[in-house]
Enzyme design. Structure first.
Site, PDB file in Angstrom:
ATOM      1  N   GLU A  89       6.635 117.986  85.443  1.00  0.00           N
ATOM      2  CA  GLU A  89       5.418 118.096  84.643  1.00  0.00           C
ATOM      3  C   GLU A  89       5.296 119.488  84.026  1.00  0.00           C
ATOM      4  OE1 GLU A  89       2.820 117.224  83.200  1.00  0.00           O
ATOM      5  OE2 GLU A  89       2.123 115.263  83.872  1.00  0.00           O
ATOM      6  N   ASN A 128      -5.422 114.561  82.286  1.00  0.00           N
ATOM      7  CA  ASN A 128      -4.075 114.879  81.818  1.00  0.00           C
ATOM      8  C   ASN A 128      -4.100 115.764  80.586  1.00  0.00           C
ATOM      9  OD1 ASN A 128      -1.502 114.343  83.037  1.00  0.00           O
ATOM     10  ND2 ASN A 128      -2.116 112.208  83.248  1.00  0.00           N
ATOM     11  N   ASP A 152       0.112 110.677  78.725  1.00  0.00           N
ATOM     12  CA  ASP A 152       0.158 111.656  79.818  1.00  0.00           C
ATOM     13  C   ASP A 152      -0.096 113.049  79.237  1.00  0.00           C
ATOM     14  OD1 ASP A 152       0.851 113.166  82.126  1.00  0.00           O
ATOM     15  OD2 ASP A 152       2.194 111.600  82.819  1.00  0.00           O
TER      16      ASP A 152
END
Length: 285
Positions: A20, A148, A196
């Site tokens: 991420e 997100n 996302d």
């Protein structure tokens, strides 16, 4: 929509559980990226190939450069500062059982907008909060499931935001501190995955990673889909422009929940020359 084919490369081959948060650290000439569930903050210098890995004591949702050096971390139990000498201190400590940190972004004024979510992804269990360098905190949204992607238009007057289960990219008016006028910017159709992480480019276009969608999409400032980068692994988590000229799109991926992961699942990918990014501010703290 353009039909151009984009070729990806593997920048760092890895097996991140939940890769991420790619962030270009211009001062250091490196990319910062994470493995949230692996509790790792990674750096990668694309010129020298040098890499570092720092294991944190908690799941880490975001790591961003600070104006004075070091990093600000969005951790399970709050927001912390990691100094250049590797010393650690809490900026805002607020543990909540069953909740962890997730994505975060630095606003044009240098404040950190940090998201949280429950481990069970329960609706309303997450938040989006604004943190300043003196440790003051303000809850911006308190009814979020999976906080997100967050980003700002080139002029700073719009803020884009994703609560993933909604399948929407929302947009707010931003006055430099507060956001108002929440509305839908774009929606991800059923079967195409969930939005996302996101980044905004120099043209004001919004690039969105699609979890379980095996792609990154670009939307024009009026919300029209105009580019799709198809990728070989489904769990695409976030994207950010990096490199000296901010033209290379770095993409993080995840292996979590995949029965037979593709060989690049969990790796840091890059699409050279994908577009032109915006220089990102450092955290003013």
């Amino acid at each position: 929509m353009t039909s151009k084919t984009y070729a990806y490369e593997v920048a760092v081959r890895a097996e991140a559980v939940l890769g991420e948060g790619p962030t270009w650290d211009a001062a250091a000439g490196r990319l910062i990226w994470l493995d949230i569930l692996g509790a790792r903050v990674n750096t990668y210098d694309p010129v020298s190939g040098h890499r570092t890995v720092r294991v944190t004591d908690q799941h880490v949702g975001a790591a961003k450069p600070r104006a004075g050096g070091g990093l600000v971390l969005n951790l399970r139990d709050g927001v912390a500062l990691l100094d250049a000498d590797d010393s650690f201190r809490w900026l805002h400590h607020e543990p909540v059982p069953g909740r962890r940190a997730n994505d975060a972004a630095v606003a044009p004024d240098g404040s950190l907008w940090a998201g949280t979510m429950r481990y069970d992804e329960a609706p309303g269990g997450g938040t989006l909060s604004r943190f300043t360098g003196d440790g003051s905190a303000e809850t911006v949204l308190d009814d979020v499931a999976v906080s997100n992607g967050t980003g700002w238009s080139p002029d700073g007057r719009l803020m884009y935001y994703i609560d993933s289960p909604t399948r929407r990219i929302d947009v707010f008016d931003h006055d430099g501190r507060h956001v108002t006028g929440r509305r839908v910017f774009a929606e991800i159709e059923e079967g195409a995955g969930f939005p996302d992480g996101l980044t905004v480019d120099a043209d004001g276009c919004v690039w969105v990673a699609l979890w379980d969608g095996a792609a990154v999409r670009r939307y024009t400032p009026d919300g029209a889909l105009d580019r799709v980068i198809s990728l070989p692994t489904p769990r695409i988590t976030a994207c950010a422009f990096g490199g000296a000229d901010l033209t290379d799109l770095y993409i993080t991926t995840a292996r979590v929940g995949l029965d037979a992961p593709h060989p690049v699942a969990g790796s840091l990918l890059v699409v050279p020359g994908a577009g032109k990014g915006l220089a990102q501010p450092a955290f003013a703290g």
